[in-house]
Design a protein around this motif. Structure first.
Motif, PDB file in Angstrom:
ATOM      1  N   UNK A   1       0.839  -1.195   0.000  1.00  0.00           N
ATOM      2  CA  UNK A   1       0.000   0.000   0.000  1.00  0.00           C
ATOM      3  C   UNK A   1       0.877   1.248   0.000  1.00  0.00           C
ATOM      4  N   UNK A   2       0.571   2.198  -0.880  1.00  0.00           N
ATOM      5  CA  UNK A   2       1.327   3.434  -0.964  1.00  0.00           C
ATOM      6  C   UNK A   2       0.926   4.355   0.175  1.00  0.00           C
ATOM      7  N   UNK A   3       1.892   4.897   0.889  1.00  0.00           N
ATOM      8  CA  UNK A   3       1.609   5.774   2.010  1.00  0.00           C
ATOM      9  C   UNK A   3       1.060   7.114   1.530  1.00  0.00           C
ATOM     10  N   UNK A   4       0.026   7.652   2.204  1.00  0.00           N
ATOM     11  CA  UNK A   4      -0.455   8.995   1.861  1.00  0.00           C
ATOM     12  C   UNK A   4       0.520  10.079   2.294  1.00  0.00           C
ATOM     13  N   UNK A   5       1.598   9.678   2.983  1.00  0.00           N
ATOM     14  CA  UNK A   5       2.555  10.655   3.486  1.00  0.00           C
ATOM     15  C   UNK A   5       3.728  10.895   2.534  1.00  0.00           C
ATOM     16  N   UNK A   6       3.698  10.303   1.347  1.00  0.00           N
ATOM     17  CA  UNK A   6       4.771  10.558   0.385  1.00  0.00           C
ATOM     18  C   UNK A   6       4.801  12.048   0.064  1.00  0.00           C
ATOM     19  N   UNK A   7       5.943  12.720   0.247  1.00  0.00           N
ATOM     20  CA  UNK A   7       5.999  14.161  -0.015  1.00  0.00           C
ATOM     21  C   UNK A   7       5.988  14.461  -1.511  1.00  0.00           C
ATOM     22  N   UNK A   8       5.318  15.530  -1.864  1.00  0.00           N
ATOM     23  CA  UNK A   8       5.185  15.903  -3.263  1.00  0.00           C
ATOM     24  C   UNK A   8       5.653  17.336  -3.487  1.00  0.00           C
ATOM     25  N   UNK A   9       5.776  17.711  -4.756  1.00  0.00           N
ATOM     26  CA  UNK A   9       5.916  19.124  -5.092  1.00  0.00           C
ATOM     27  C   UNK A   9       4.612  19.566  -5.750  1.00  0.00           C
ATOM     28  N   UNK A  10       4.357  20.841  -5.674  1.00  0.00           N
ATOM     29  CA  UNK A  10       3.077  21.379  -6.144  1.00  0.00           C
ATOM     30  C   UNK A  10       3.300  22.160  -7.441  1.00  0.00           C
ATOM     31  N   UNK A  11       2.584  21.757  -8.490  1.00  0.00           N
ATOM     32  CA  UNK A  11       2.627  22.452  -9.769  1.00  0.00           C
ATOM     33  C   UNK A  11       1.260  23.097  -9.988  1.00  0.00           C
ATOM     34  N   UNK A  12       1.143  24.368  -9.676  1.00  0.00           N
ATOM     35  CA  UNK A  12      -0.166  25.004  -9.812  1.00  0.00           C
ATOM     36  C   UNK A  12      -0.105  26.396 -10.436  1.00  0.00           C
ATOM     37  N   UNK A  13       1.096  26.905 -10.696  1.00  0.00           N
ATOM     38  CA  UNK A  13       1.233  28.263 -11.207  1.00  0.00           C
ATOM     39  C   UNK A  13       1.344  28.242 -12.725  1.00  0.00           C
TER      40      UNK A  13
END
Length: 244
Positions: A1-13
């Protein structure tokens, strides 16, 4: 199961808005305008802060002081250990004018951060941390997300990485945990275009690298979860934020 705590970067701009903000903050972000100063472990050269400035960090919602100080002390390692020409300091809670504005709490769907100067595009949170203090992923998550906030991209997307991904397994595993295919490709599988890219060598020990279990690759290839900044992470900071 993949952890929901995997850190991400945000692409929204929007890309044009992102470019305008970056160049207004630091003219050396303009293409061809920064020479060797654009080298990085794998940073986004167009989104570096102006060297020498102070980034003010505010926590939204007034979380526990022990949690705040633990996050701030970990974030400070990027600069304290590298000697880079940049500073971070604590602002008052809920300061909407602070450079980096952090939401915390296990109710948040993801840990993520805007990349570098993209944080200037919005007045709300620029970073989310959903990992509680004391969790096995806490140090990795905080260091990783502040790497993004300082301009670093995911190291496993380095153009020289050549990870033998088993794409079908990676996609199935993450999509079963609620990721979209676009998420998986953007955050994990797609390499960053090596067009005029200045970089140091690919670094499997970077805090910006995801853990890669054997099941996600073909052959004998895996990476353990990084727990501290690597030497190339520190080199990235010095190259991104020089003193000259």
């Amino acid at each position: 199961m993949i952890s929901p705590m995997i850190p991400r970067c945000r692409y929204r701009v929007d890309p044009l808005r992102s470019y305008e903000l970056a160049v207004a903050e630091n003219p050396l972000n303009a293409p061809g305008g920064s020479g060797n100063r654009r080298k990085r472990s794998l940073g986004v050269a167009s989104k570096f802060w102006k060297p020498g400035r102070t980034l003010w960090v505010s926590f939204l919602g007034a979380p526990d002081r022990r949690l705040k100080m633990s996050i701030f002390e970990l974030a400070s390692q990027w600069l304290d250990l590298s000697g880079a020409n940049l500073e971070i300091d604590l602002a008052e809670d809920d300061d909407k004018k602070a450079t980096i504005r952090i939401l915390t709490g296990p109710h948040l769907p993801h840990s993520l951060s805007d990349i570098g100067t993209d944080a200037l595009a919005y007045g709300e949170d620029t970073m989310c941390i959903n990992v509680p203090l004391g969790h096995d992923f806490f140090e990795n998550t905080v260091l990783h997300e502040f790497g993004h906030a300082l301009g670093a991209e995911h190291e496993h997307r380095h153009p020289d990485a050549d990870i033998p991904w088993n794409e079908q397994v990676v996609l199935q595993s993450h999509m079963a945990a609620g990721w979209t295919e676009a998420d998986v490709r953007q955050q994990i599988l797609s390499k960053i275009d090596d067009v005029g890219l200045r970089k140091t060598a690919y670094d499997r020990t970077s805090i910006m690298h995801y853990a890669v279990p054997q099941a996600f690759t073909h052959g004998d290839w895996e990476v353990a979860l990084p727990q501290q900044l690597s030497e190339k992470d520190l080199e990235f900071m010095r190259l991104a934020y020089p003193h000259d």
